[in-house]
Write an enzyme that holds these catalytic residues in place. Structure first.
Site, PDB file in Angstrom:
ATOM      1  N   ALA A   1      42.891  43.915  40.101  1.00 16.61           N
ATOM      2  CA  ALA A   1      43.054  41.992  39.443  1.00 16.61           C
ATOM      3  C   ALA A   1      41.411  41.529  39.253  1.00 16.61           C
ATOM      4  O   ALA A   1      40.777  41.924  39.821  1.00 16.61           O
ATOM      5  CB  ALA A   1      44.182  41.284  40.518  1.00 16.61           C
TER       6      ALA A   1
ATOM      7  N   GLY B   1      45.766  46.257  41.690  1.00 15.40           N
ATOM      8  CA  GLY B   1      46.403  46.207  40.182  1.00 15.40           C
ATOM      9  C   GLY B   1      45.723  47.271  38.761  1.00 15.40           C
ATOM     10  O   GLY B   1      47.344  47.431  38.200  1.00 15.40           O
TER      11      GLY B   1
ATOM     12  N   GLU C   1      48.492  49.463  39.750  1.00 18.99           N
ATOM     13  CA  GLU C   1      50.124  49.373  40.357  1.00 18.99           C
ATOM     14  C   GLU C   1      50.380  49.553  37.929  1.00 18.99           C
ATOM     15  O   GLU C   1      51.518  49.702  37.756  1.00 18.99           O
ATOM     16  CB  GLU C   1      50.273  47.507  39.970  1.00 18.99           C
TER      17      GLU C   1
ATOM     18  N   GLU D   1      43.801  45.618  48.689  1.00 14.99           N
ATOM     19  CA  GLU D   1      44.642  44.216  48.754  1.00 14.99           C
ATOM     20  C   GLU D   1      44.064  43.802  49.868  1.00 14.99           C
ATOM     21  O   GLU D   1      43.721  42.845  50.069  1.00 14.99           O
ATOM     22  CB  GLU D   1      45.953  44.072  48.087  1.00 14.99           C
TER      23      GLU D   1
HETATM   24  N1  3HC Z   1      37.074  42.319  39.595  1.00  9.09           N
HETATM   25  C1  3HC Z   1      35.838  41.318  39.188  1.00  9.09           C
HETATM   26  N2  3HC Z   1      34.630  42.200  39.935  1.00  9.09           N
HETATM   27  C2  3HC Z   1      35.168  42.647  40.396  1.00  9.09           C
HETATM   28  C3  3HC Z   1      35.546  44.156  40.937  1.00  9.09           C
HETATM   29  C4  3HC Z   1      37.318  42.962  41.155  1.00  9.09           C
HETATM   30  N3  3HC Z   1      37.978  43.672  41.163  1.00  9.09           N
HETATM   31  N4  3HC Z   1      35.731  45.417  41.847  1.00  9.09           N
HETATM   32  C5  3HC Z   1      34.081  45.008  40.971  1.00  9.09           C
HETATM   33  N5  3HC Z   1      33.516  44.086  40.631  1.00  9.09           N
HETATM   34  C6  3HC Z   1      32.207  43.743  40.007  1.00  9.09           C
HETATM   35  C7  3HC Z   1      31.453  43.670  41.685  1.00  9.09           C
HETATM   36  O1  3HC Z   1      31.280  42.428  41.775  1.00  9.09           O
HETATM   37  C8  3HC Z   1      30.296  43.479  41.433  1.00  9.09           C
HETATM   38  O2  3HC Z   1      29.692  43.196  40.165  1.00  9.09           O
HETATM   39  P1  3HC Z   1      28.116  42.396  40.656  1.00  9.09           P
HETATM   40  O3  3HC Z   1      27.427  43.699  39.582  1.00  9.09           O
HETATM   41  O4  3HC Z   1      27.664  40.815  39.510  1.00  9.09           O
HETATM   42  O5  3HC Z   1      27.106  42.301  41.780  1.00  9.09           O
HETATM   43  C9  3HC Z   1      30.449  45.308  40.051  1.00  9.09           C
HETATM   44  O6  3HC Z   1      31.613  44.649  39.538  1.00  9.09           O
HETATM   45  C10 3HC Z   1      29.861  46.456  40.188  1.00  9.09           C
HETATM   46  O7  3HC Z   1      30.734  47.052  41.568  1.00  9.09           O
HETATM   47  P2  3HC Z   1      29.902  47.311  42.561  1.00  9.09           P
HETATM   48  O8  3HC Z   1      29.077  46.945  42.938  1.00  9.09           O
HETATM   49  O9  3HC Z   1      30.940  47.262  43.644  1.00  9.09           O
HETATM   50  O10 3HC Z   1      29.839  48.885  41.667  1.00  9.09           O
HETATM   51  P3  3HC Z   1      30.478  50.199  42.325  1.00  9.09           P
HETATM   52  O11 3HC Z   1      30.097  51.440  41.301  1.00  9.09           O
HETATM   53  O12 3HC Z   1      29.754  50.353  43.737  1.00  9.09           O
HETATM   54  O13 3HC Z   1      32.190  50.054  43.634  1.00  9.09           O
HETATM   55  C11 3HC Z   1      34.105  49.779  42.628  1.00  9.09           C
HETATM   56  C12 3HC Z   1      32.962  50.405  42.438  1.00  9.09           C
HETATM   57  C13 3HC Z   1      34.441  51.451  42.965  1.00  9.09           C
HETATM   58  C14 3HC Z   1      35.602  49.140  41.783  1.00  9.09           C
HETATM   59  C15 3HC Z   1      34.049  48.746  43.843  1.00  9.09           C
HETATM   60  O14 3HC Z   1      33.989  47.422  42.983  1.00  9.09           O
HETATM   61  C16 3HC Z   1      35.445  48.078  44.004  1.00  9.09           C
HETATM   62  O15 3HC Z   1      35.826  48.802  45.591  1.00  9.09           O
HETATM   63  N6  3HC Z   1      35.768  46.826  44.211  1.00  9.09           N
HETATM   64  C17 3HC Z   1      37.218  46.153  44.208  1.00  9.09           C
HETATM   65  C18 3HC Z   1      38.274  47.061  43.954  1.00  9.09           C
HETATM   66  C19 3HC Z   1      39.198  46.657  44.203  1.00  9.09           C
HETATM   67  O16 3HC Z   1      39.631  45.599  45.295  1.00  9.09           O
HETATM   68  N7  3HC Z   1      40.660  46.199  43.529  1.00  9.09           N
HETATM   69  C20 3HC Z   1      42.010  45.875  44.528  1.00  9.09           C
HETATM   70  C21 3HC Z   1      41.724  44.148  43.510  1.00  9.09           C
HETATM   71  S1  3HC Z   1      42.970  42.823  44.421  1.00  9.09           S
HETATM   72  C22 3HC Z   1      43.998  43.322  43.015  1.00  9.09           C
HETATM   73  O17 3HC Z   1      44.428  43.901  42.299  1.00  9.09           O
HETATM   74  C23 3HC Z   1      45.633  42.360  43.514  1.00  9.09           C
HETATM   75  C24 3HC Z   1      47.186  43.059  42.808  1.00  9.09           C
HETATM   76  O18 3HC Z   1      47.552  43.796  43.637  1.00  9.09           O
HETATM   77  C25 3HC Z   1      47.361  41.599  41.636  1.00  9.09           C
END
Ligand code: 3HC
Length: 700
Positions: A69, A108, A111, A131
């Site tokens: 998400a 997400g 998912e 999450e």
């Molecule tokens: N939403 C919004 N922005 C995100 C994001 C997300 N899920 N994931 C990464 N970004 C952004 C980062 O903030 C960063 O922004 P910036 O350049 O402005 O600082 C940019 O994307 C690049 O991210 P990274 O610097 O972390 O790049 P990497 O290549 O090192 O890592 C990644 C990529 C593995 C995707 C890492 O960013 C990550 O682990 N992201 C989080 C993933 C996550 O937790 N997803 C679950 C979200 S909760 C959810 O999905 C709820 C659902 O069940 C309803």
């Protein structure tokens, strides 16, 4: 045929024969933003209505399938269509839908994949439900669909740990159906055709039967109930998984309700703040200057810090020249590095062969200071004494190659003085690591008056290579972290003298979520370290400042904590749990008597309040003086270097939950007993007057 879904470039449809292809393209990581969600629904609607299309395949453009998400949208009013609806739309599609995963399919993103009717992953793909690490639970059917594919015990493990697994493990578990190498679009084409031909079995995950496992669910619920209260999301995750006992649609509803409970929790806000803090700190004024190339590192001083820094560099694949004053010290350093690497082998981070190769080929221990001339970047980690450091920098200025970056790992001392001694101040900066340096993630990059911008970016680039979090700091006594710590440590000492015991203070701070309270930390680090800085500052200590002598007296008696078996507590064989050192208690009593203090009772709440108010007050001054760029930089320092509990987001994020007025009231109240220590920072007064929060200052 190539067309874009309405105005949405985030999701593109194309059709080849009987296959409808859906490409998700929302750089940098394909987060499932509103545009993506809308695009996916439109794509499924359009392709389902298209009589020529018989099968559909989803894949991601760029680095990933979908990273989850869009977490920037959390905390804002939810915008339709919601992700659960998108997943239901995909699952409910009357034509087979295949998902092709590459890069990451997290949260997400996974998912969405689980809602498709079959899943293929490229070899390097990472999947998982992170999450809970952000204070939420999978909210788009993950807790209902995953257990139907992999069983309840494996789903509990995946969802409550937040762990990320590779494609091979995902295949073993049954989360995906196949691993295939190639370009996502080509695989998508083939897979959709195979699905049509029946060569790739397809099914709706939500319709699969589920094997109940109430025992595993009860065990998990019990585990998290007894854990510390910061595991709000994990407990909710188990509840959601237990809802698989309900009909599928009911289970989804229950999951949704629990997801929103998490969204509304302060832990969610704090954990997402921590996620962004790790990334925000890279935004520095010098960012435009290309870093200097670093292919080798020199380390001066083979003590604990020097050896730890050398280990970190070696683990990152950099050759290291390590130098010391005498052969004995050098050998000790080499042995410490070998031990550190052995730890990495045990943790599965390094193979035994690689360790041997590093020790043989990449590490060069030498007594020849001149050998540092071959290094692109040198880090001085010698004895914490300005005379020693000035001398080293003067010599470094001569032997280091032109353009080499010269760094000091000093914790407190004035880097401008070292820079001046080197004769090439533009090359000099601080790289302040935290012990153990090969494990702790924080590095303060300390920018002195004349440090060149490309020396600063070189420091950041090195930290990144070492997989560390670099935070920019200005020069002051203790930089960001130790300066603030010195202040709140005093608050702990005052409470000690006034009646609280070390174990009581430690317990109160640990209840807040720190892994260790200040006295336990002091025993671990060694009391002699802070003693040396107190002695150095003694001459400039203001007369109005209250001073607690207990720690000095322990040191004078040779009680330095763990390393001597006695400090605030007793250590060693036969000592079970935390036992306060009786000699410390005797000194404490004498000091209380000498100061005419009748010990009073402190509640744990009172202890935490004073400790955190002191932390926030000094942090505000650090910010006001421009030592830290933004409040979020201070949060990152404390999250990654001082064990500040992640679910509170960092001292500045936590301060915002109180608000400037509340903070001022608290400090003014305490100022009645000690006006010097509890001075209210000007910044807080301005914030209160303007109705501002620390988070308002994070955008600059
Ligand atoms: N939403 C919004 N922005 C995100 C994001 C997300 N899920 N994931 C990464 N970004 C952004 C980062 O903030 C960063 O922004 P910036 O350049 O402005 O600082 C940019 O994307 C690049 O991210 P990274 O610097 O972390 O790049 P990497 O290549 O090192 O890592 C990644 C990529 C593995 C995707 C890492 O960013 C990550 O682990 N992201 C989080 C993933 C996550 O937790 N997803 C679950 C979200 S909760 C959810 O999905 C709820 C659902 O069940 C309803």
């Amino acid at each position: 045929m190539q067309e874009t879904t309405g105005s949405e470039a985030a999701v593109r449809i194309s059709r080849e024969g009987e296959v409808g292809l859906v490409e998700i393209d929302n750089p940098p990581v394909n987060a499932a933003s509103r545009a993506v969600r809308e695009g996916l629904v439109r794509a499924i609607d359009a392709l389902e209505a298209d009589a020529q299309v018989k099968a559909i395949a989803l894949y991601g453009a760029g680095r990933s399938f979908i990273a989850g998400a869009d977490i920037r949208e959390f905390g804002k009013p939810p915008a339709e269509p919601w992700l659960p609806e998108v997943c239901n739309r995909i699952e409910g599609c009357g034509k087979p839908v295949v998902a092709v995963l590459h890069g990451v399919a997290l949260g997400g993103g996974l998912e969405v994949a689980l809602a498709a009717h079959a899943r293929i992953a490229l070899p390097g793909t990472t999947v998982g439900f992170p999450e809970v690490t952000l204070g939420v639970i999978p909210g788009a059917g993950g807790t209902q669909r995953a257990p139907r594919l992999i069983g309840i015990p494996a789903a509990i493990d995946l969802v409550t740990s937040g762990k990320r697994i590779d494609a091979k493990r995902a295949l073993e578990l049954g989360l995906i159906d196949r691993i295939e190498d190639g370009a996502p679009r080509e695989i998508a084409m083939r897979a959709a055709r195979e699905a049509l031909a029946g060569a790739l079995p397809t099914r709706r995950t939500g319709e699969l039967p589920i094997t109940p496992d109430n025992e595993a669910l009860a065990e998990a619920a019990e585990r998290f109930r007894h854990a510390r209260p910061h595991l709000f999301a994990r407990e909710r995750a188990v509840e959601a998984l237990a809802a698989t006992g309900l009909p599928f649609a009911e289970g989804l509803k229950r999951e949704r309700a629990l997801f929103f409970e998490c969204i509304d929790s302060p832990q969610r806000a704090a954990l997402i703040h921590a996620f962004f803090a790790e990334r925000a700190v890279a935004r520095i004024p010098e960012a435009g200057a290309p870093p200097r190339p670093v292919e080798s590192v020199g380390v001066i001083g083979a003590g604990t810090m020097g050896s730890g820094i050398a280990t970190a560099a070696l683990l990152a694949g950099l050759p290291v020249i390590l130098t010391e004053r005498d052969a004995e010290g050098l050998e000790r350093g080499r042995a410490t590095i070998a031990q550190n690497l052995e730890g990495a082998v045990k943790r599965g981070k390094l193979t035994a062969e690689r360790r041997d190769a590093i020790l043989k080929e990449a590490l060069t221990p030498t007594l020849d200071f001149g050998a540092l001339g071959a290094a692109d970047l040198v880090i001085e980690a010698a004895f914490e004494d300005m005379g020693v450091k000035r001398d080293i920098f003067a010599r470094l200025g001569e032997v280091a190659k032109p353009g080499a970056v010269l760094a000091t790992n000093t914790s407190y001392l004035d880097i401008n003085e070292m820079a001046a001694a080197s004769g090439r101040p533009e090359d000099v900066l601080g790289l302040h690591f935290f012990s153990p340096a090969h494990i702790m993630r924080l590095v303060e990059v300390v920018v002195a008056e004349k440090t060149a911008p490309d020396a600063v970016t070189t420091g950041f680039a090195l930290a990144k290579r070492l997989k560390k979090v670099a935070v920019r700091s200005g020069v002051c006594d203790g930089f960001i972290g130790n300066r603030i710590m010195t202040h709140y440590r005093k608050a702990a000492d005052y409470m000690l003298l006034d009646g609280a015991s070390p174990s009581q203070i430690d317990a109160a701070i640990e209840e807040f979520g720190f892994a260790m309270g200040p006295f336990a930390v002091s025993d671990l680090a060694g009391l002699d370290i802070a003693w040396a800085s107190r002695k150095r500052r003694a001459a400039t200590r203001p007369a109005e400042e209250r001073y607690v002598r207990v720690a000095d007296r322990l040191c004078e008696a040779g009680m330095f904590g763990r390393k001597t078996g006695r400090g605030w507590y007793l250590h060693g064989e036969g000592v079970e749990g935390r036992v306060e050192n009786p000699e410390m208690l005797k000194i404490l009593e004498e000091e209380r008597r000498a100061a005419g203090i009748t010990p009073r009772h402190f509640t744990h709440d009172e202890i935490r309040r004073r400790y955190l108010l002191a932390m926030i007050a000094e942090a505000a001054r650090v910010l006001e003086e421009g030592i830290a760029l933004r409040p979020i930089d201070i949060d990152a320092v404390f999250l990654f270097g001082y064990g500040f509990p992640r679910h509170h987001g960092g001292p500045m994020h936590y301060a915002d939950t109180i608000g400037a007025e509340g903070l001022i009231t608290g400090m003014e109240e305490l100022a009645r007993e000690d006006a010097y220590f509890w001075q209210v920072p000007e910044l807080l007064r301005r914030m209160a007057a303007d109705g501002k929060r620390f988070s308002d200052m994070n955008d600059r």
